[in-house]
Design a protein around this motif. Sequence first.
Motif, mmCIF file in Angstrom:
data_model
loop_
_atom_site.group_PDB
_atom_site.id
_atom_site.type_symbol
_atom_site.label_atom_id
_atom_site.label_comp_id
_atom_site.label_asym_id
_atom_site.label_seq_id
_atom_site.Cartn_x
_atom_site.Cartn_y
_atom_site.Cartn_z
ATOM 1 N N LEU A 1 31.250 36.171 102.278
ATOM 2 C CA LEU A 1 31.142 35.395 101.926
ATOM 3 C C LEU A 1 32.575 34.759 101.913
ATOM 4 O O LEU A 1 32.234 34.152 101.226
ATOM 5 C CB LEU A 1 30.498 35.654 100.950
ATOM 6 N N ARG B 1 33.919 30.911 100.067
ATOM 7 C CA ARG B 1 34.907 30.846 97.977
ATOM 8 C C ARG B 1 36.028 29.790 98.718
ATOM 9 O O ARG B 1 36.789 29.638 99.657
ATOM 10 C CB ARG B 1 34.935 31.795 98.022
ATOM 11 N N ASP C 1 38.312 30.152 93.481
ATOM 12 C CA ASP C 1 36.943 31.470 93.189
ATOM 13 C C ASP C 1 37.186 32.982 94.107
ATOM 14 O O ASP C 1 36.837 33.951 93.992
ATOM 15 C CB ASP C 1 35.837 30.800 94.171
ATOM 16 N N ARG D 1 35.055 34.951 85.670
ATOM 17 C CA ARG D 1 33.469 34.316 86.144
ATOM 18 C C ARG D 1 33.155 33.117 86.698
ATOM 19 O O ARG D 1 32.228 32.644 87.736
ATOM 20 C CB ARG D 1 32.533 34.905 85.297
ATOM 21 N N ALA D 2 33.801 32.046 85.456
ATOM 22 C CA ALA D 2 33.094 31.052 85.738
ATOM 23 C C ALA D 2 33.451 30.154 87.069
ATOM 24 O O ALA D 2 33.081 29.312 87.876
ATOM 25 C CB ALA D 2 33.475 30.259 84.679
ATOM 26 N N LEU D 3 34.444 30.799 87.273
ATOM 27 C CA LEU D 3 35.601 30.376 88.762
ATOM 28 C C LEU D 3 34.758 31.550 90.096
ATOM 29 O O LEU D 3 34.648 30.573 91.114
ATOM 30 C CB LEU D 3 37.039 30.931 88.772
ATOM 31 N N SER D 4 34.370 32.016 89.830
ATOM 32 C CA SER D 4 33.981 32.937 91.092
ATOM 33 C C SER D 4 31.874 32.572 90.942
ATOM 34 O O SER D 4 31.433 31.898 90.434
ATOM 35 C CB SER D 4 33.691 34.424 90.531
ATOM 36 N N GLY D 5 32.398 31.592 92.557
ATOM 37 C CA GLY D 5 30.165 31.391 92.381
ATOM 38 C C GLY D 5 29.457 32.217 93.154
ATOM 39 O O GLY D 5 28.586 32.324 93.567
ATOM 40 N N THR D 6 30.273 33.867 92.494
ATOM 41 C CA THR D 6 29.137 34.650 93.003
ATOM 42 C C THR D 6 27.476 34.816 91.925
ATOM 43 O O THR D 6 27.887 34.159 90.946
ATOM 44 C CB THR D 6 29.414 36.089 92.499
ATOM 45 N N ARG D 7 26.818 34.705 93.338
ATOM 46 C CA ARG D 7 25.709 34.964 92.337
ATOM 47 C C ARG D 7 24.987 36.150 91.656
ATOM 48 O O ARG D 7 25.557 36.807 92.440
ATOM 49 C CB ARG D 7 24.491 34.225 93.081
ATOM 50 N N ASP E 1 22.374 37.934 91.584
ATOM 51 C CA ASP E 1 21.073 37.987 93.012
ATOM 52 C C ASP E 1 19.913 38.149 92.297
ATOM 53 O O ASP E 1 19.415 38.771 92.165
ATOM 54 C CB ASP E 1 21.548 39.481 93.868
ATOM 55 N N GLN F 1 18.106 37.290 98.028
ATOM 56 C CA GLN F 1 18.344 38.219 98.122
ATOM 57 C C GLN F 1 18.305 38.214 96.925
ATOM 58 O O GLN F 1 17.165 37.483 95.251
ATOM 59 C CB GLN F 1 19.832 37.968 97.442
ATOM 60 N N GLY F 2 17.598 39.630 96.038
ATOM 61 C CA GLY F 2 17.681 40.252 94.536
ATOM 62 C C GLY F 2 15.890 40.520 94.699
ATOM 63 O O GLY F 2 15.488 41.072 93.659
ATOM 64 N N LYS G 1 23.957 35.411 102.640
ATOM 65 C CA LYS G 1 24.513 35.231 101.473
ATOM 66 C C LYS G 1 24.362 33.843 100.129
ATOM 67 O O LYS G 1 25.332 33.508 101.149
ATOM 68 C CB LYS G 1 25.500 35.927 101.449
ATOM 69 N N LEU G 2 24.430 33.636 99.344
ATOM 70 C CA LEU G 2 24.453 32.064 98.590
ATOM 71 C C LEU G 2 25.755 32.431 97.619
ATOM 72 O O LEU G 2 25.412 33.796 97.033
ATOM 73 C CB LEU G 2 22.312 31.892 98.603
ATOM 74 N N LEU G 3 25.915 31.616 97.947
ATOM 75 C CA LEU G 3 27.037 31.462 96.408
ATOM 76 C C LEU G 3 26.416 30.195 95.411
ATOM 77 O O LEU G 3 24.773 29.541 95.285
ATOM 78 C CB LEU G 3 28.188 30.945 97.393
ATOM 79 N N ARG G 4 26.866 30.208 94.054
ATOM 80 C CA ARG G 4 25.647 29.260 93.156
ATOM 81 C C ARG G 4 26.491 27.854 93.521
ATOM 82 O O ARG G 4 25.991 26.626 93.025
ATOM 83 C CB ARG G 4 26.395 29.166 91.136
ATOM 84 N N ASN G 5 27.709 27.267 94.750
ATOM 85 C CA ASN G 5 27.883 26.024 94.773
ATOM 86 C C ASN G 5 26.765 25.200 96.250
ATOM 87 O O ASN G 5 26.971 24.448 95.992
ATOM 88 C CB ASN G 5 29.708 26.080 94.946
ATOM 89 N N GLN H 1 27.195 32.503 103.551
ATOM 90 C CA GLN H 1 27.626 32.732 104.871
ATOM 91 C C GLN H 1 26.350 33.470 105.503
ATOM 92 O O GLN H 1 25.537 34.169 104.600
ATOM 93 C CB GLN H 1 28.731 33.176 104.088
#
Lengths: 251, 251
Positions: free
Chosen positions: A144, A149, A153, A226-232, A234, B48-49, B67-71, B75
């Motif tokens: 991912l 990213r 990110d 964390r704001a830069l990280s696009g991680t959801r 879940d 997911q979740g 998997k999903l990203l916030r943006n 992937q």
Amino acid sequence: MSDLPSCIQNIGIERAPSTCGGANCQTYARRLSCIRRKLSPRQHLFLQGDAQNHVYLVKSGAMCLYKLLRNGRRQIIGFKFPGEFIALGHDTKYRFCAQAIAATELRSFQSHALHAAAVEDSRLMAKLYESVAGDLARAYDLALSVGQRDAEDSVATFLLTVEARAKAESVDGETLSLPMSRSDIADYLGLSLETVSRIFNGFKRRGFIELSGRRGVRLVDRGALRALSGTRADTRPPAVRDNRALRATVN
Amino acid sequence: MSDLPSCIQNIGIERAPSTCGGANCQTYARRLSCIRRKLSPRQHLFLQGDAQNHVYLVKSGAMCLYKLLRNGRRQIIGFKFPGEFIALGHDTKYRFCAQAIAATELRSFQSHALHAAAVEDSRLMAKLYESVAGDLARAYDLALSVGQRDAEDSVATFLLTVEARAKAESVDGETLSLPMSRSDIADYLGLSLETVSRIFNGFKRRGFIELSGRRGVRLVDRGALRALSGTRADTRPPAVRDNRALRATVN
DNA sequence: CGAATAATTGAAAGCATTCAAAGTGGGTGG
DNA sequence: CCACCCACTTTGAATGCTTTCAATTATTCG
């Protein structure tokens, strides 16, 4: 399988605290034969293509696993810390290389003996299973990062993840000591080492992190990272703007 | 676990021929309870979740996991074909989404029941273990592609891999029918769908492949594709020009 | 046959890489 | 203990691969 030469090893004890999660770590397969190995930094444990006869357990230090391409590029597919297994999953040849990134101690087990012992002891089996499943989850996260990213990110997520995974490695409660070089990080994240360096220093300039020496990093502004990280997080529903993937009825 | 309600399913029978490798596929855990599920294309099995209570076995069709990203980027971390398990490895929540890319039939098992059955039957355990280990190997290959291959290398490797994995899917001995769209391929390889399209047609123009309709691909010049693919034939020593990684003494 | 979805193609823009050079840290030997 | 050296890191500038935006064409299904 319960009467092997015996070098009486506690597989599972000394498991990394972060992974162990406070549970009392049991002692498995007490009589499984093993051999001690010591590696100095940059030394290889095995290369891809080598006959796969052994499984290793990291006792101290840190390892990296990577795959090579013909063009000489490498992808680090994971780092291994104390308490973690290397090369579970039986194949005839290793499909990746294993290299120490610091002085490292390991235990070496014969693959077939370890797996046979696991059939006898379901706790050991559970441990191996859990280990592989953990590797799989991390591998998915890596794909991912590398695939979707952008560079900032990736690095932000990397820092947050390393902190979460290796709190034991921190000098004090705040500063973490990265065992890997910029080049290792780059080959892990699918970036060039220059890009990694630029982003580290960009974060520093913006006050997100502090750098000390080559290894030391202190996360000052985790929120910004964390704001830069696009991680959801879940949680469902994802509720993404125009994500074509989710238009269809769910379940 | 041997006296469950019973819907008498043969886990493992109908295993994909390419994976089965000619071995006689045994029948495991005959009395494990399961539920049939049918999904139409684009329909989700889970997100997911979601609470992770079930393991699925693909009986026909094809699934993709992503998997999903916030943006909003996604992937795809793997495709699943008949005979393959989805969501092994126990966690409280699914960490990825599962979506059908074609009309798909599945069997649904309660996670805990399946794992309990595996403890009883070491053949089933071996099967699950092998499945997860296979997923792990493919995930590592994906990280390698996404992180270190250029676009042409990625697509060439993808075509070669799909052909090797899904020979059963080929219309005749030569033309394979890709179950996934350009967009799916793009999200799998970490490329844009336009890039994938350009490269497909570049290969076509150069006579490496033939395209028929949206799904059909015929590999005409595998040699050329392999030449583009930077994949190493895992033989040692790697003997790479100036690969810093290998300068240190090996083992 | 027609509408909707998927795929192709073109052009411009951007992000990361590559090439190049200077700077810094850490370890070692004197 | 300090100086020196090597390897790692940082920084700059130019190039390029892939993406993004946009529009057209093709395919499939009702």
